[in-house]
Design an enzyme around this catalytic site. Structure first.
Site, PDB file in Angstrom:
ATOM      1  CD  GLU A  75      -3.272   1.012   1.639  1.00 19.27           C
ATOM      2  OE1 GLU A  75      -4.006   2.010   1.663  1.00 19.27           O
ATOM      3  OE2 GLU A  75      -3.630  -0.107   1.997  1.00 19.27           O
ATOM      4  CB  THR A  76       4.075   2.116   1.645  1.00 14.60           C
ATOM      5  OG1 THR A  76       3.582   1.922   2.970  1.00 14.60           O
ATOM      6  CG2 THR A  76       5.066   3.269   1.620  1.00 14.60           C
TER       7      THR A  76
END
Length: 158
Positions: A75-76
């Site tokens: 997700e980062t």
């Protein structure tokens, strides 16, 4: 996320933010969670985002890399790509994340590479491949972000 001066940004992205009076290197961060997990961004553009994370400190009770840790890395990286695609006039907000875990890892460093699947006006989707130090695929993830217009004083929490 540690020492961000090592992040490679395309010059046109640095220039876009500098024109707004923003030091991209100074503001760039995955937040406190990324720092606690040891996430390091090595390269960042709308076309490709590369980052690493140590397995140590991010394991589940069996001593394997925690699936949630892989999700945080994915997700980062996908969010960074989406943010850079949207540019300074957009905020990238994750709306869907899925992860398939292919193999366990007990030590070392994992590397994630986020590549765009779709880059539109209102959404961006990135595939993130996470591999171990031998280049074996550990996890495949897909993240879709909503690209919202920035408004002065906007609450970015949703």
């Amino acid at each position: 996320m540690g020492e961000q001066q090592h992040v490679k940004f395309p010059q046109e992205v640095i220039d876009e933010y500098a024109a707004l009076g923003v030091d991209l290197h100074a503001m760039f961060s995955a937040g406190h969670l990324g720092t606690r997990m040891g996430v390091q961004i090595l390269e960042a553009s709308a076309e490709r985002v590369v980052g690493t994370m140590p397995v140590e400190g991010n394991t589940q009770p069996y001593g394997l890399l925690h699936g949630g840790a892989s999700a945080v890395l994915a997700e980062t990286l996908g969010s960074v790509g989406s943010m850079l695609h949207g540019g300074s006039s957009k905020i990238a907000v994750g709306v869907d994340l899925n992860c398939t875990h292919h193999r366990g890892v007990r030590s070392g460093l994992v590397t994630g590479v986020a590549s765009p699947v779709h880059r539109g006006r209102s959404t961006a989707t990135y595939e993130v491949v996470i591999s171990d130090e031998e280049g074996r695929r550990v996890c495949t993830a897909r993240l879709t972000c909503l690209l919202r217009d920035v408004r002065t004083g906007q609450d970015t929490n949703g």
